[in-house]
Design an enzyme around this catalytic site. Structure first.
Site, short mmCIF file in Angstrom:
data_model
loop_
_atom_site.label_atom_id
_atom_site.label_comp_id
_atom_site.label_asym_id
_atom_site.label_seq_id
_atom_site.Cartn_x
_atom_site.Cartn_y
_atom_site.Cartn_z
N CYS A 7 0.87 -1.18 0.00
CA CYS A 7 0.00 0.00 0.00
C CYS A 7 0.91 1.24 0.00
O CYS A 7 2.05 1.16 -0.42
CB CYS A 7 -0.99 -0.01 1.16
SG CYS A 7 -0.27 0.18 2.80
N ARG A 13 -3.56 -0.70 5.22
CA ARG A 13 -4.07 -1.80 4.40
C ARG A 13 -3.11 -2.97 4.26
O ARG A 13 -3.49 -4.12 4.49
CB ARG A 13 -4.45 -1.29 3.00
CG ARG A 13 -5.69 -0.45 3.00
CD ARG A 13 -5.93 0.20 1.66
NE ARG A 13 -4.94 1.26 1.46
CZ ARG A 13 -4.91 2.07 0.42
NH1 ARG A 13 -5.80 1.91 -0.55
NH2 ARG A 13 -4.00 3.02 0.32
N ASP A 118 -9.14 2.89 1.18
CA ASP A 118 -8.08 3.41 2.06
C ASP A 118 -8.72 3.99 3.31
O ASP A 118 -9.41 5.01 3.25
CB ASP A 118 -7.28 4.49 1.34
CG ASP A 118 -6.09 4.99 2.15
OD1 ASP A 118 -5.86 4.49 3.27
OD2 ASP A 118 -5.36 5.87 1.64
#
Length: 150
Positions: A7, A13, A118
């Site tokens: 990420c 994440r 996100d």
């Protein structure tokens, strides 16, 4: 098989994906080495408190230190799964010779071009939503890897 989840900062994440997939892989008996990194990560950062809390609810510890994506990690990986199409593009521009093993998570698992939400800066509910999205995708990934192993 060595898998890297990627990420942006390696604090939300990708570390959530790493911890979740380690748990799923262990339950499914998959022999995988799982790591995570960020395309713009600072070394030795901690996972966000909401990421830790979201996984704690699933009885998964997130003891994580952020790591930037490096040439060494790219070389050692069999599969690199990015959280967004933009991450995939950044990886391809920085590590072009490895582009054949780079996919977005959704692309690899479902064939779609969507991104993983996100949660950075969001509420705990947003983190839980991302966790649940990741968990579903990672269960599908485990099934796919088990099928491919045969």
């Amino acid at each position: 098989m060595d898998i890297i989840f990627v990420c942006t900062g390696n604090t939300c994440r990708s570390p959530m994906a790493e911890a979740l997939f380690k748990s799923i892989a262990e339950r499914e008996g998959l022999n995988v080495n799982v790591r995570s990194a960020g395309v713009f990560a600072s070394p030795n950062g901690k996972a966000t408190p909401h990421a830790v809390e979201a996984l704690f609810e699933k009885h998964i510890a997130l003891n994580h230190v952020s790591s930037p994506l490096t040439e060494e990690l790219m070389e050692s990986a069999d599969l690199v799964l990015a959280m967004t199409h933009q991450h995939k593009q950044i990886i391809a521009s920085q590590f072009g010779r490895y582009r054949d093993k780079v996919f977005t998570l959704k692309e690899y698992v479902t064939g779609s071009h969507g991104d993983v939400l996100d949660p950075f800066g969001g509420s705990i509910d947003i983190y839980k939503q991302t966790r649940d999205e990741l968990e579903e995708l990672l269960r599908q990934l485990a099934k796919q890897l088990k099928k491919d192993r045969r």
